[in-house]
Design an enzyme around this catalytic site. Structure first.
Site, PDB file in Angstrom:
ATOM      1  N   TYR A  66       3.140  -0.475  10.692  1.00 52.60           N
ATOM      2  CA  TYR A  66       2.388  -0.784   9.472  1.00 52.60           C
ATOM      3  C   TYR A  66       3.192  -0.399   8.242  1.00 52.60           C
ATOM      4  O   TYR A  66       3.326  -1.194   7.296  1.00 52.60           O
ATOM      5  CB  TYR A  66       1.050  -0.053   9.478  1.00 52.60           C
ATOM      6  CG  TYR A  66       0.240  -0.268   8.213  1.00 52.60           C
ATOM      7  CD1 TYR A  66      -0.289  -1.518   7.909  1.00 52.60           C
ATOM      8  CD2 TYR A  66       0.016   0.785   7.326  1.00 52.60           C
ATOM      9  CE1 TYR A  66      -1.024  -1.718   6.750  1.00 52.60           C
ATOM     10  CE2 TYR A  66      -0.722   0.595   6.166  1.00 52.60           C
ATOM     11  CZ  TYR A  66      -1.238  -0.659   5.879  1.00 52.60           C
ATOM     12  OH  TYR A  66      -1.967  -0.848   4.724  1.00 52.60           O
ATOM     13  N   SER A  80       0.850  -1.190   0.000  1.00 51.85           N
ATOM     14  CA  SER A  80       0.000   0.000   0.000  1.00 51.85           C
ATOM     15  C   SER A  80       0.882   1.235   0.000  1.00 51.85           C
ATOM     16  O   SER A  80       2.110   1.145   0.163  1.00 51.85           O
ATOM     17  CB  SER A  80      -0.939   0.024   1.216  1.00 51.85           C
ATOM     18  OG  SER A  80      -0.275   0.555   2.341  1.00 51.85           O
TER      19      SER A  80
END
Length: 333
Positions: A195, A169
């Protein structure tokens, strides 16, 4: 175990394609025939994974969905039309023994795996650790998929023309990999840094895998699907979700594909494009977005594109070597 230094032979720049940011999964899969092919989709029962599974089965593939909660997955997948076939097998990415058992069952089936879609993941979760003490987002998003890919490697290589798709992402732009403290043993835990680190790892994994796999006909790709409201956001508060600018004044999701704000069908389009597009034949090791190979990111003009640290061959090799050491697994180079 030792690593062989490799690098991508595919330019990290857009190519000619008939698709764009607004393209849907149905448009990408029009005319695609996967009859006789075995596809594995982690997390293939929810969010982008569910859409991916549905379209793979509609194209005739046999799809194995790897899911932590097999009962929930079977309920979500009930009634998906063929002509392909969908089955569920239990696998928890953060549990090495679970990944090993799943991988062994796939190899023992004796069928080559044409496509592995590493779609499952966690985002901005509270601090958790795997059995070896590794930080949970890195352990789930990267190490679990690393173990899976290595575990089913004989089945991937047997296909002679396989692809491994890693869903990264734009979160990779938050943080690179802190090789001195991946597991937050020294620094305070930051859920967003963790993340971002795991999403950078997804892209670097695809690059390193591609270098080892291409002579076996196995190519690796990573991608950004878009900013999409799915179960991935389950650890976020309403205020955190609102801060991303994904909701309008009525609380509905804003849609602007050019800005990355997509429907789930539009988000899954890039996953499916990486998995099936003939435009990518002979290519690999690249990070994609908007149904195309992404260009380099320029922070001065926005978040589109890929940060250089996520496609750095030396960093990819460093991550691969560390992953070998931590898991005891690798692939045949």
């Amino acid at each position: 175990m030792t690593s062989t230094t490799t690098c991508t032979t595919t330019a990290q720049y857009p190519i000619a394609t008939s698709f764009n940011a607004a393209s849907s999964a149905a448009e990408v899969m029009a005319g695609i025939d996967l009859t006789g092919h075995l596809v594995i989709v982690t997390g293939g029962h929810s969010g982008l994974g569910l859409i991916t599974t549905r379209h793979m089965a509609a194209a005739g593939a046999r799809v194995i969905v790897a899911a932590r909660d097999a009962g929930r997955a079977r309920t979500a997948l009930a009634g998906i039309p063929g002509p392909g076939h969908v089955e569920v097998r239990e696998m928890d990415l953060i549990d090495p023994a679970s990944v090993e058992a799943f991988s062994r069952s796939v190899v023992e089936d004796g069928q080559a795996v044409a496509l592995l879609v590493n779609c499952a993941g966690v985002m901005a979760s509270p601090l958790m650790r795997d059995i070896d003490g590794h930080e949970g987002q890195f352990a789930t998003n990267h190490l679990g998929h690393y173990r899976l890919t290595c575990g089913i490697w004989p089945a991937l290589a047997a296909a002679g023309n396989a692809r491994v798709i890693s869903v990264s992402s734009r979160g990779h732009q938050i943080a690179g990999i802190d090789f001195e403290d991946i597991d937050f043993q020294r620094c305070p835990y930051d859920k967003w840094v963790a993340y971002g680190q795991s999403k950078t790892a997804n892209a670097l994994f695809a690059l390193a895998l591609d270098g080892r796999g291409r002579k076996h006909g196995v190519r690796g790709f990573s991608l950004h699907p878009g900013q999409i409201l799915t179960d991935l956001s389950r650890h976020l508060s309403p205020d955190e979700i609102a801060a991303f600018g994904v909701l309008d004044e009525q609380g509905n999701q804003r849609l602007d594909p050019a800005a990355g704000l997509k429907t789930p069908e539009q988000g899954a389009a890039t996953v499916l494009w990486c998995a099936t597009s003939r435009a990518l034949d002979g290519k690999g090791g690249v990070y994609c977005e908007d149904c195309n190979i992404a260009g380099p990111n320029d922070p001065r003009t926005g978040r589109a594109g890929v940060a250089s640290r996520a496609v750095d061959p030396q960093l990819a090799e460093r991550l691969w070597t560390l992953s070998e050491q931590w898991t005891g697994l690798t692939v045949t180079a």
